[in-house]
Design an enzyme around this catalytic site. Structure first.
Site, PDB file in Angstrom:
ATOM      1  N   TYR A 175      -7.185  63.972   4.942  1.00 46.27           N
ATOM      2  CA  TYR A 175      -8.577  64.174   5.358  1.00 46.27           C
ATOM      3  C   TYR A 175      -9.119  65.424   4.668  1.00 46.27           C
ATOM      4  O   TYR A 175      -8.430  66.048   3.862  1.00 46.27           O
ATOM      5  CB  TYR A 175      -8.669  64.252   6.885  1.00 46.27           C
ATOM      6  CG  TYR A 175      -8.320  62.943   7.555  1.00 46.27           C
ATOM      7  CD1 TYR A 175      -9.093  61.805   7.342  1.00 46.27           C
ATOM      8  CD2 TYR A 175      -7.199  62.820   8.366  1.00 46.27           C
ATOM      9  CE1 TYR A 175      -8.768  60.587   7.938  1.00 46.27           C
ATOM     10  CE2 TYR A 175      -6.865  61.610   8.961  1.00 46.27           C
ATOM     11  CZ  TYR A 175      -7.652  60.499   8.742  1.00 46.27           C
ATOM     12  OH  TYR A 175      -7.326  59.297   9.320  1.00 46.27           O
ATOM     13  N   GLU A 415      14.109  29.025  31.682  1.00 43.19           N
ATOM     14  CA  GLU A 415      14.159  29.075  30.218  1.00 43.19           C
ATOM     15  C   GLU A 415      15.181  28.025  29.772  1.00 43.19           C
ATOM     16  O   GLU A 415      16.312  28.018  30.255  1.00 43.19           O
ATOM     17  CB  GLU A 415      14.559  30.480  29.742  1.00 43.19           C
ATOM     18  CG  GLU A 415      14.973  30.575  28.290  1.00 43.19           C
ATOM     19  CD  GLU A 415      13.945  30.034  27.296  1.00 43.19           C
ATOM     20  OE1 GLU A 415      12.746  30.340  27.429  1.00 43.19           O
ATOM     21  OE2 GLU A 415      14.358  29.271  26.385  1.00 43.19           O
ATOM     22  N   GLN A 423      10.483  33.555  20.810  1.00 45.33           N
ATOM     23  CA  GLN A 423      10.320  33.862  19.387  1.00 45.33           C
ATOM     24  C   GLN A 423      10.626  35.323  19.027  1.00 45.33           C
ATOM     25  O   GLN A 423      10.636  35.671  17.848  1.00 45.33           O
ATOM     26  CB  GLN A 423       8.892  33.546  18.958  1.00 45.33           C
ATOM     27  CG  GLN A 423       8.592  32.074  18.874  1.00 45.33           C
ATOM     28  CD  GLN A 423       7.141  31.861  18.511  1.00 45.33           C
ATOM     29  OE1 GLN A 423       6.625  32.446  17.568  1.00 45.33           O
ATOM     30  NE2 GLN A 423       6.464  31.037  19.276  1.00 45.33           N
TER      31      GLN A 423
END
Ligand code: SF4
Length: 651
Positions: A175, A415, A423
C-alpha cells in the site's frame, strides 16, 4: 493448571500492558457502513473476539484520505471528526472485555481501482502499474505528498481522541507507505526517492509528525513487509535496515509481514502454506531491534504459538484468519480446550479473497456465525423440542445436526458410508488441501460434543426414516459428478474416469502418462495439479475462454502459477466433441478442429444433486423435509455449511 504459560503471559508495547501475547491483526471485512462509519455489526464482530480472550485487536485498515485512498467498498474512514463517535463506541465495547485496541491507518496508493475510489485515478509515488489489479496510478506531486502526511497525522489524533490504545501505520503489503519504501514502486528522484534513505522519508516524516501531535508515549505500531517476494522489491536485508530505522524513529512495536499484491499468496496464504512459514522473518527482525515484534502467517494452533513465544522468535503472535474462524480461539486455548478450536483452513473463500474483494461482507467457510455475531452468537434453545433426522454426513448435514442438537432437539444423523465428511474427503486430497481435514475432524468431534446420534454405514430410505416418526427431516444427500453426453464417454474402449475417483485415490497413474482433463473449473484444475504432481503429462480442456473462474482470486492466482510451473497445457475455448482410446477431438474458436492425445480422460464437468426421490417419498408420507447443501443447490463448502446452519436454526 496454566495452559500455554508463555502465550498467556502479559506483554508490553511501550508503557501499555497487554493481557497476553495474542494479537488480532487488521483484516478487511466490509462490515462497516456504506459511508465508512462504524456499524453495529462491526462492533459485534470485534466484541466477539475481545470476549474470546484476545489481548490486542488491531482494527482493520481505516482511511485517512477518502475516497482516493480507499481499497474496499465498505472501508472504515476517519478523515473527519464526525466519524469519531462510532470509533469511540467500538473502543469502549472492546475495552469492556479486557482487550486493547489499536487502529490501523491506511492509504491504498496504487493498490485499488477507480471502481472503489469512486472514479478517481489511484495515486502512487511513481506511475508503476499494479499487474494484480490491472490499474495504472498517477504520480503524486510534492504538495500532495505533504498533504497526505498531514492526513495521516489528523487520523492518528482522532484515533487517540476516540480512546484507541494506539495506532498502526500500514506500511506493508504494497500500500502507499510500502510503495514509498520499495524500489520496485518508488522511482522518484526528488527528496522522496532515489536512495534507501529518501524512500524512507515518507514513513519517517509521518511518524515524526504523529509523535509531535499525540505525544512520545502514545503507542505506534508499524506493519511492514520484511520481504516483498517480488523482483526489484525489498528483501529481508532491506527489511532489517527498515526495522532499525523505524526503531530509531520511535516506533513502539514492529508488525512483521510480507508480500505485496503481485506476490499475493505471501501476504494472504492459500492452503498449501505451512503453519508459521514466515515466522523466520520476525525472528530475523527481532535480532536487530530491541522493541517488541509481532509475527503473523498461518498460525493456527496454540501449541505452535506457545513455542514461538517460548523460543523468543517473536514477542506477540498475530492470529488472523484463525480468529475469523473461531472468535474463542484464545479462551479455548487458555482453558485447555484447544482441541475444540475451529481452525481456519486457509481457503480464502468466505473472507478476504472470496468475499471482501468482491464487494461482499465478511463470512467464513467453517463458521456460519462470522459476520452475523449480533444475531447468532448465542444459540437459543428451540421453544419446542423435536425429533430431527438428518440424512447425509457431509459438511451441510453435519453442521445442521450440530446446530439442531445445540438448540435442544433430539438429532439422529444417517450417513451411508462408514466415514463422515462427504466431499470434504475428496476436496482434501488435492495438493495442499489437507487442512480441510481439520474441518472434517472438528465437525465430527463437535457432533459428539453436541450429543448427536450417528448411524453411519446405513443408507436411510423413506421407510427407515418414517419408522422413527421424526418431526422434521433435513436432507443433505449431496451431489454426484455429471457424465456429459459426449461420444465415446460410455464406450468400453475408452478410458474415461471421474475427477472424484482420481482425487479419492482409486486409480493409479504412470509417470509421463498423457492425461486429458475435461473441464477447467476448480475441480478440473485441482485434479490436473494432482496428476501433474504425480508425474503425468496433463492437458486441461475448457469450453470457456478461461480456466478456474469459479475460484476466489488468491487461490486462482496461486494455482495458475502451479499449473505453469508443472508445464500443464491449457486449452481454453475448446469444446470436446468425441473421446477415443487415443485422446479427445475438440472444436476451438471459429470451428477449428483438433485432436489432443491422452490415453486417459478425466471428467470434471460439474455435479448434479442427489436425493430427489427420497425427498418425494418423504413428502408423500407427510413428513416435513428441508433440502440443504448440494442436494438443493450445488455449491462450495461455505454454501453447504451455511445452509445446514440456517436449516437447523429454523427448526
Ligand atoms: Fe479461514 Fe476460509 Fe474462514 Fe477465511 S473463510 S477465515 S480462509 S476458513
Amino acid at each position: 493448571m496454566q495452559h500455554f504459560p508463555n502465550l498467556f503471559s502479559e506483554g508490553k508495547i511501550g508503557n501499555l500492558v497487554i493481557r497476553n501475547r495474542i494479537v488480532m491483526p487488521p483484516m478487511a471485512t466490509n462490515l462497516a457502513n456504506e459511508d465508512g462509519s462504524v456499524s453495529q455489526r462491526l462492533i459485534d464482530y470485534y466484541v466477539a473476539r475481545a470476549r474470546g480472550g484476545v489481548g490486542l485487536i488491531i482494527l482493520e485498515n481505516v482511511q485517512i484520505d477518502y475516497p482516493r485512498g480507499k481499497n474496499i467498498v465498505c472501508q472504515l474512514r476517519l478523515d473527519d471528526d464526525k466519524y469519531m463517535t462510532g470509533f469511540f463506541e467500538l473502543a469502549e465495547a472492546v475495552h469492556n472485555y479486557g482487550a486493547k485496541i489499536f487502529m490501523q491507518i491506511h492509504h491504498a496508493g496504487r493498490q485499488t481501482t477507480p471502481g472503489i475510489t469512486e472514479g478517481l485515478q489511484p495515486v502512487a509515488p511513481s506511475p508503476v502499474p499494479c499487474s494484480f489489479l490491472g490499474t495504472q496510478p498517477r504520480e503524486l506531486t510534492i504538495n500532495e505528498i505533504e498533504e497526505l502526511i498531514q492526513k495521516f497525522v489528523n487520523t492518528a489524533v482522532r484515533a487517540k481522541g476516540a480512546m484507541f490504545d494506539g495506532i498502526e501505520l500500514h506500511g506493508a503489503h504494497g500500500y502507499l507507505i510500502g510503495q514509498f519504501m520499495s524500489p520496485r514502486t518508488n522511482r522518484r528522484v526528488d527528496k522522496y526517492g532515489g536512495s534507501f534513505e529518501r524512500r524512507m522519508r515518507f514513513p519517517l516524516e509521518i511518524i515524526r509528525r504523529i509523535k509531535e501531535a499525540v505525544g512520545e508515549d502514545y503507542p505506534i505500531s508499524f506493519r511492514f513487509s520484511a520481504d516483498e517476494f517480488v523482483e526489484d522489491g525489498n528483501t529481508l536485508e532491506e527489511g532489517k535496515q527498515i526495522a532499525k530505522m523505524l526503531e530509531d524513529a520511535g516506533v513502539h512495536v514492529l508488525h512483521v509481514s510480507s508480500g505485496i499484491y503481485e506476490s499475493m499468496p505471501t501476504l494472504l496464504e492459500t492452503s498449501r502454506f505451512e503453519q508459521g512459514w514466515r515466522v523466520y522473518l520476525a525472528e530475523e527482525i527481532k535480532k536487530v531491534v530491541s522493541i517488541p515484534v509481532i509475527t503473523v502467517g498461518v498460525i493456527r494452533e496454540p501449541e505452535f504459538a506457545e513455542k514461538v513465544i517460548a523460543e523468543g522468535r517473536a514477542d506477540f503472535v498475530a492470529i488472523g484468519r484463525g480468529l475469523i474462524a473461531d472468535p474463542e480461539w484464545a479462551q479455548k486455548a487458555k482453558e485447555g480446550r484447544h482441541n475444540e478450536i475451529r481452525k481456519c483452513i486457509s481457503c480464502n473463500i468466505g473472507c478476504i479473497g472470496g468475499r471482501v474483494f468482491h464487494n461482499l461482507r465478511l463470512r467464513c467457510t467453517v463458521n456460519p456465525v462470522t459476520g452475523h455475531e449480533g444475531v447468532y452468537s448465542e444459540i437459543k434453545q428451540a421453544p419446542v423440542k423435536k425429533k430431527v433426522v438428518v440424512v447425509g454426513g457431509g459438511p451441510a448435514g453435519m453442521q445442521a445436526a450440530i446446530t439442531a442438537a445445540k438448540r435442544g432437539h433430539q438429532v439422529i444423523l444417517y450417513e451411508k458410508r462408514e466415514q463422515l465428511g462427504g466431499q470434504l474427503g475428496i476436496a482434501s486430497a488435492a495438493p495442499g488441501k489437507a487442512k480441510i481435514n481439520w474441518f472434517r475432524d472438528w465437525l465430527e468431534a463437535e457432533l459428539s460434543r453436541a450429543g448427536v446420534e450417528i448411524r453411519s454405514g446405513v443408507a436411510a430410505d423413506a421407510e427407515t426414516i418414517a419408522a422413527l416418526s421424526p418431526d422434521y427431516v433435513i436432507l443433505a444427500t449431496g451431489s454426484e459428478p455429471v457424465v456429459p453426453r459426449i461420444k465415446g464417454t460410455e464406450s468400453e474402449s475408452t478410458s474415461v474416469v471421474q475427477a472424484w475417483d482420481v482425487l479419492a485415490g482409486k486409480l493409479s497413474f504412470e509417470k509421463d502418462e498423457e492425461v486429458v482433463v475435461v473441464g477447467g473449473g476448480l475441480v478440473g484444475c485441482e485434479t490436473a495439479h494432482y496428476l501433474a504432481e504425480k508425474g503425468a503429462k496433463v492437458t486441461v480442456v475448457e469450453m470457456l475462454p478461461d480456466v478456474a473462474i469459479d475460484m476466489e482470486p488468491i487461490s486462482r492466482f496461486d494455482i495458475m502459477q502451479q499449473l505453469t510451473r508443472l508445464g500443464i497445457t491449457i486449452r481454453t475455448s475448446n469444446m470436446v466433441t468425441e473421446i477415443t482410446p487415443e485422446g479427445v477431438s475438440v472444436v476451438g474458436k471459429e470451428g477449428k478442429q483438433d485432436f489432443i492425445r491422452g490415453c486417459r480422460v478425466v471428467l470434471a464437468i460439474g455435479q448434479s444433486p442427489v436425493g430427489k426421490e427420497l425427498n418425494k417419498a418423504l413428502e408423500d408420507k407427510g413428513i416435513p423435509v428441508r433440502v440443504i447443501g448440494d442436494a438443493g443447490n450445488v455449491g462450495k463448502i461455505i454454501d453447504a455449511v451455511s445452509s445446514g446452519f440456517q436449516a437447523a436454526w429454523q427448526v
